[in-house]
Scaffold this motif. Structure first.
Motif, PDB file in Angstrom:
ATOM      1  N   MET A  30      13.019  68.275  63.117  1.00 42.94           N
ATOM      2  CA  MET A  30      14.175  67.408  62.941  1.00 42.94           C
ATOM      3  C   MET A  30      15.147  68.060  61.973  1.00 42.94           C
ATOM      4  N   SER A  31      16.412  67.912  62.254  1.00 42.31           N
ATOM      5  CA  SER A  31      17.401  68.418  61.314  1.00 42.31           C
ATOM      6  C   SER A  31      17.491  67.462  60.130  1.00 42.31           C
ATOM      7  N   ARG A  32      18.094  67.926  59.067  1.00 42.87           N
ATOM      8  CA  ARG A  32      18.191  67.080  57.866  1.00 42.87           C
ATOM      9  C   ARG A  32      18.961  65.796  58.138  1.00 42.87           C
ATOM     10  N   GLY A  33      20.053  65.900  58.911  1.00 44.19           N
ATOM     11  CA  GLY A  33      20.824  64.707  59.241  1.00 44.19           C
ATOM     12  C   GLY A  33      19.974  63.683  59.962  1.00 44.19           C
ATOM     13  N   LYS A  34      19.154  64.158  60.907  1.00 43.70           N
ATOM     14  CA  LYS A  34      18.256  63.253  61.628  1.00 43.70           C
ATOM     15  C   LYS A  34      17.180  62.702  60.699  1.00 43.70           C
ATOM     16  N   ASP A  35      16.689  63.546  59.778  1.00 45.73           N
ATOM     17  CA  ASP A  35      15.689  63.090  58.811  1.00 45.73           C
ATOM     18  C   ASP A  35      16.244  61.945  57.972  1.00 45.73           C
ATOM     19  N   TYR A  36      17.456  62.142  57.436  1.00 49.39           N
ATOM     20  CA  TYR A  36      18.070  61.099  56.615  1.00 49.39           C
ATOM     21  C   TYR A  36      18.286  59.831  57.431  1.00 49.39           C
ATOM     22  N   ARG A  37      18.820  59.984  58.626  1.00 46.06           N
ATOM     23  CA  ARG A  37      19.108  58.824  59.476  1.00 46.06           C
ATOM     24  C   ARG A  37      17.819  58.067  59.790  1.00 46.06           C
ATOM     25  N   TYR A  38      16.762  58.799  60.136  1.00 45.47           N
ATOM     26  CA  TYR A  38      15.474  58.180  60.449  1.00 45.47           C
ATOM     27  C   TYR A  38      14.949  57.398  59.248  1.00 45.47           C
ATOM     28  N   MET A  39      15.025  57.998  58.069  1.00 48.46           N
ATOM     29  CA  MET A  39      14.524  57.327  56.870  1.00 48.46           C
ATOM     30  C   MET A  39      15.344  56.090  56.531  1.00 48.46           C
ATOM     31  N   ILE A  40      16.652  56.184  56.685  1.00 45.09           N
ATOM     32  CA  ILE A  40      17.499  55.036  56.399  1.00 45.09           C
ATOM     33  C   ILE A  40      17.224  53.913  57.397  1.00 45.09           C
ATOM     34  N   GLU A  41      17.049  54.246  58.672  1.00 45.31           N
ATOM     35  CA  GLU A  41      16.704  53.240  59.677  1.00 45.31           C
ATOM     36  C   GLU A  41      15.353  52.606  59.370  1.00 45.31           C
ATOM     37  N   THR A  42      14.409  53.424  58.919  1.00 46.94           N
ATOM     38  CA  THR A  42      13.090  52.910  58.551  1.00 46.94           C
ATOM     39  C   THR A  42      13.210  51.927  57.394  1.00 46.94           C
ATOM     40  N   ILE A  43      14.006  52.265  56.403  1.00 47.66           N
ATOM     41  CA  ILE A  43      14.199  51.379  55.259  1.00 47.66           C
ATOM     42  C   ILE A  43      14.826  50.061  55.707  1.00 47.66           C
ATOM     43  N   HIS A  44      15.808  50.112  56.601  1.00 50.48           N
ATOM     44  CA  HIS A  44      16.439  48.889  57.098  1.00 50.48           C
ATOM     45  C   HIS A  44      15.429  48.010  57.844  1.00 50.48           C
ATOM     46  N   ARG A  45      14.597  48.637  58.681  1.00 52.47           N
ATOM     47  CA  ARG A  45      13.572  47.864  59.407  1.00 52.47           C
ATOM     48  C   ARG A  45      12.588  47.226  58.429  1.00 52.47           C
ATOM     49  N   ILE A  46      12.197  47.976  57.419  1.00 55.09           N
ATOM     50  CA  ILE A  46      11.256  47.449  56.435  1.00 55.09           C
ATOM     51  C   ILE A  46      11.893  46.292  55.677  1.00 55.09           C
ATOM     52  N   ASP A  47      13.163  46.433  55.305  1.00 54.04           N
ATOM     53  CA  ASP A  47      13.865  45.338  54.623  1.00 54.04           C
ATOM     54  C   ASP A  47      13.855  44.071  55.473  1.00 54.04           C
ATOM     55  N   GLN A  48      14.065  44.213  56.776  1.00 52.96           N
ATOM     56  CA  GLN A  48      14.032  43.060  57.666  1.00 52.96           C
ATOM     57  C   GLN A  48      12.628  42.449  57.708  1.00 52.96           C
ATOM     58  N   ASP A  49      11.616  43.308  57.795  1.00 47.47           N
ATOM     59  CA  ASP A  49      10.236  42.819  57.810  1.00 47.47           C
ATOM     60  C   ASP A  49       9.899  42.078  56.521  1.00 47.47           C
ATOM     61  N   VAL A  50      10.329  42.628  55.392  1.00 50.79           N
ATOM     62  CA  VAL A  50      10.065  41.991  54.102  1.00 50.79           C
ATOM     63  C   VAL A  50      10.763  40.633  54.027  1.00 50.79           C
ATOM     64  N   ALA A  51      11.996  40.555  54.522  1.00 56.14           N
ATOM     65  CA  ALA A  51      12.724  39.285  54.512  1.00 56.14           C
ATOM     66  C   ALA A  51      11.976  38.236  55.330  1.00 56.14           C
ATOM     67  N   LEU A  52      11.461  38.630  56.486  1.00 53.07           N
ATOM     68  CA  LEU A  52      10.695  37.694  57.315  1.00 53.07           C
ATOM     69  C   LEU A  52       9.405  37.255  56.616  1.00 53.07           C
ATOM     70  N   LEU A  53       8.737  38.205  55.987  1.00 52.16           N
ATOM     71  CA  LEU A  53       7.494  37.857  55.280  1.00 52.16           C
ATOM     72  C   LEU A  53       7.778  36.923  54.105  1.00 52.16           C
ATOM     73  N   ARG A  54       8.880  37.151  53.396  1.00 57.82           N
ATOM     74  CA  ARG A  54       9.239  36.258  52.293  1.00 57.82           C
ATOM     75  C   ARG A  54       9.512  34.854  52.800  1.00 57.82           C
ATOM     76  N   LEU A  55      10.206  34.763  53.940  1.00 57.94           N
ATOM     77  CA  LEU A  55      10.484  33.456  54.529  1.00 57.94           C
ATOM     78  C   LEU A  55       9.184  32.749  54.901  1.00 57.94           C
ATOM     79  N   LYS A  56       8.254  33.499  55.492  1.00 54.70           N
ATOM     80  CA  LYS A  56       6.956  32.917  55.821  1.00 54.70           C
ATOM     81  C   LYS A  56       6.243  32.436  54.567  1.00 54.70           C
ATOM     82  N   MET A  57       6.293  33.238  53.498  1.00 52.14           N
ATOM     83  CA  MET A  57       5.615  32.855  52.260  1.00 52.14           C
ATOM     84  C   MET A  57       6.243  31.598  51.661  1.00 52.14           C
ATOM     85  N   LEU A  58       7.573  31.517  51.707  1.00 51.69           N
ATOM     86  CA  LEU A  58       8.232  30.322  51.195  1.00 51.69           C
ATOM     87  C   LEU A  58       7.831  29.095  52.007  1.00 51.69           C
ATOM     88  N   THR A  59       7.765  29.268  53.312  1.00 53.34           N
ATOM     89  CA  THR A  59       7.365  28.164  54.178  1.00 53.34           C
ATOM     90  C   THR A  59       5.928  27.751  53.877  1.00 53.34           C
TER      91      THR A  59
END
Length: 82
Positions: free
Chosen positions: A1-30
């Motif tokens: 992978m080129s560096r640009g793709k590496d950065y993009r992949y990692m940033i996309e991964t972080i965004h997906r994880i943030d979404q997962d964490v938000a859902l888990l927090r909502l479940k915990m609050l519920t």
């Protein structure tokens, strides 16, 4: 992978994880509305384990980002910058 793709992949991964964490927090609050009811303990444990896993993934992604940035700086300082 080129560096640009590496950065993009990692940033996309972080965004997906943030979404997962938000859902888990909502479940915990519920679930916290039902705290003290034994039937939800397994679900709470599962959510906590998921949060631990996501936290570890986040740490690894951030470490990889730091490594990439360090390599980019070293390349630039050695005259190999793009």
């Amino acid at each position: 992978m080129s560096r640009g793709k590496d950065y993009r992949y990692m940033i996309e991964t972080i965004h997906r994880i943030d979404q997962d964490v938000a859902l888990l927090r909502l479940k915990m609050l519920t679930l916290s509305d039902y705290a003290g009811m034994g039937k939800y303990l397994d679900e709470e444990k599962e959510i906590l384990n998921s949060l631990k896993t996501l936290s570890q993934i986040c740490r690894n992604v951030y470490i990889d980002l730091i490594k990439l940035e360090t390599e980019d700086r070293e390349d630039f300082l050695n005259g190999n910058g793009e």
